[in-house]
Write an enzyme that holds these catalytic residues in place. Structure first.
Site, PDB file in Angstrom:
ATOM      1  CB  THR A 182      -0.921  -0.014   1.237  1.00 13.52           C
ATOM      2  OG1 THR A 182      -1.843  -1.090   1.080  1.00 13.52           O
ATOM      3  CG2 THR A 182      -1.692   1.282   1.396  1.00 13.52           C
TER       4      THR A 182
ATOM      5  CB  SER B 218       2.582  -7.951   1.086  1.00 10.68           C
ATOM      6  OG  SER B 218       1.649  -7.747   2.124  1.00 10.68           O
TER       7      SER B 218
HETATM    8  N1  ASP Z   1      -2.677  -5.363   0.585  1.00 13.77           N
HETATM    9  C1  ASP Z   1      -1.633  -4.439   0.974  1.00 13.77           C
HETATM   10  C2  ASP Z   1      -0.320  -5.212   1.009  1.00 13.77           C
HETATM   11  O1  ASP Z   1      -0.109  -5.954   1.922  1.00 13.77           O
HETATM   12  C3  ASP Z   1      -1.966  -3.862   2.295  1.00 13.77           C
HETATM   13  C4  ASP Z   1      -0.979  -2.877   2.849  1.00 13.77           C
HETATM   14  O2  ASP Z   1       0.178  -2.794   2.441  1.00 13.77           O
HETATM   15  O3  ASP Z   1      -1.369  -2.172   3.799  1.00 13.77           O
HETATM   16  O4  ASP Z   1       0.480  -5.077   0.130  1.00 13.77           O
END
Ligand code: ASP
Length: 316
Positions: free
Chosen positions: A14, A61
């Site tokens: 993110t 991730s």
């Molecule tokens: N879905 C994102 C990731 O883990 C969530 C984040 O980074 O806050 O890459």
């Protein structure tokens, strides 16, 4: 403070996400902004010494893979071996940050700091949290005496062993459970509350063998997590055995307790040669073993970390 080079490895998340509107903190696409661009946009980041930025991966991730872990571990070991490198910051998504942290600690056991950081809001947010987190992570990596794999988010520092994502939205999304954080970053200074993590020689698998096995990432042992809950059944274990599963972590209720139907299936799997481990699904505390326990416990590791530990043991 150590003024040698800090290497910043980008993997996405993110923190590198983009949304169509600055007021949108959830409707973004993760892993779009390159690590060089992210680093260049943070004022004062390079003030204390040289930085190198390298993009190791660019993914959300939630989709973390063994292949990326293998590549990341390789780059971490490569840079840590350079005498002029003080430490590494890994920019990562929050979703599996605790798994990557545990993996790197187990496989690299670094004598220098490897600091994972992240953000809950995309780079395009009105008030993004990523830049401060990266500044804090670099401050931790530059701290004299820092070592081992830690995570920095919202001013708290957590060890790889204890860190857990505990909130799906708030900026302060991580906790060390009842162990408490390792420390806090306050205006660029680290207030350390306990000792830096040591590489756990007794639990660490044979790192050399494992690093060799990492080259063939597709061949990693098949280890799955099953959860015990009201109405749990053994069918999931039987299905996994048909798939050739080699290890099972059961996320147990309470102090390592497992629904009788699931437990019967797990004991059959264990008798057939599948490695089975119990890890409590409670976010705090650990399974306290009792005489006569039929399935070993994870020695305090959460289910996702117990899975990595078991996978590495099966590799080693
Ligand atoms: N879905 C994102 C990731 O883990 C969530 C984040 O980074 O806050 O890459």
């Amino acid at each position: 403070m150590n003024r040698q080079t800090i290497v910043i490895l980008g993997t996405g998340g993110t923190i590198a996400g983009r949304a169509a509107s600055a007021s949108d903190n959830i409707g973004y696409t993760a892993a779009e902004v390159g690590i060089e661009q992210l680093v260049a946009a943070i004022p004062g980041l390079a003030d204390a010494g040289p930085l190198i930025a390298e993009q190791v991966a660019q993914l959300d991730s939630k989709d973390m893979s063994f292949a990326v872990w293998a590549k990341l571990a390789g780059r971490v070991n490569h840079f840590l071996a350079q005498p002029d490198v003080a430490g590494i910051v890994v920019v990562h998504g929050t979703d599996t940050l605790e798994e990557t942290a545990y993996f790197l600690q187990a496989v690299c056991g670094p004598a220098k700091p490897v600091v994972l950081t992240c953000a809950m809001r995309p780079a395009t947010a009105l008030v993004p949290d990523g830049p401060q987190n990266v500044l804090d992570a670099v401050a931790v990596a530059r701290h004299s005496g820092a070592k081992g794999v830690v995570a920095v988010c919202a001013g708290s520092v957590h060890t790889a062993r204890d860190v857990q994502k505990v909130h799906p939205y708030q900026v302060d999304a991580f906790s060390s459970g009842d162990a408490g954080p390792l420390g806090y970053v306050e205006e660029g200074s680290l207030r350390l509350l306990r000792n830096w993590p040591e590489a756990d020689a007794s639990r660490a698998p044979d790192a050399t063998k494992i690093m060799a096995a990492l080259d063939d990432a597709t061949d990693w042992p098949h280890v799955e997590i099953v959860m015990s809950h009201a109405g749990a059944r053994g069918a999931v274990v039987q299905a996994l055995m048909q798939q050739g599963v080699r290890g099972l972590v059961v996320a147990t209720t309470g102090n390592g307790t497992v629904h009788q139907a699931l437990e019967a299936a797990l004991l059959k799997a264990q008798a057939a040669g599948v490695s089975v481990v119990r890890a409590t699904r409670c976010p705090n505390g650990r399974v306290l073993p009792k005489p006569g326990d039929l399935i070993p416990d994870s020695q305090g590791l959460s289910p996702v970390k117990a899975r990595i530990d078991l996978m590495l043991r099966l590799l080693g």
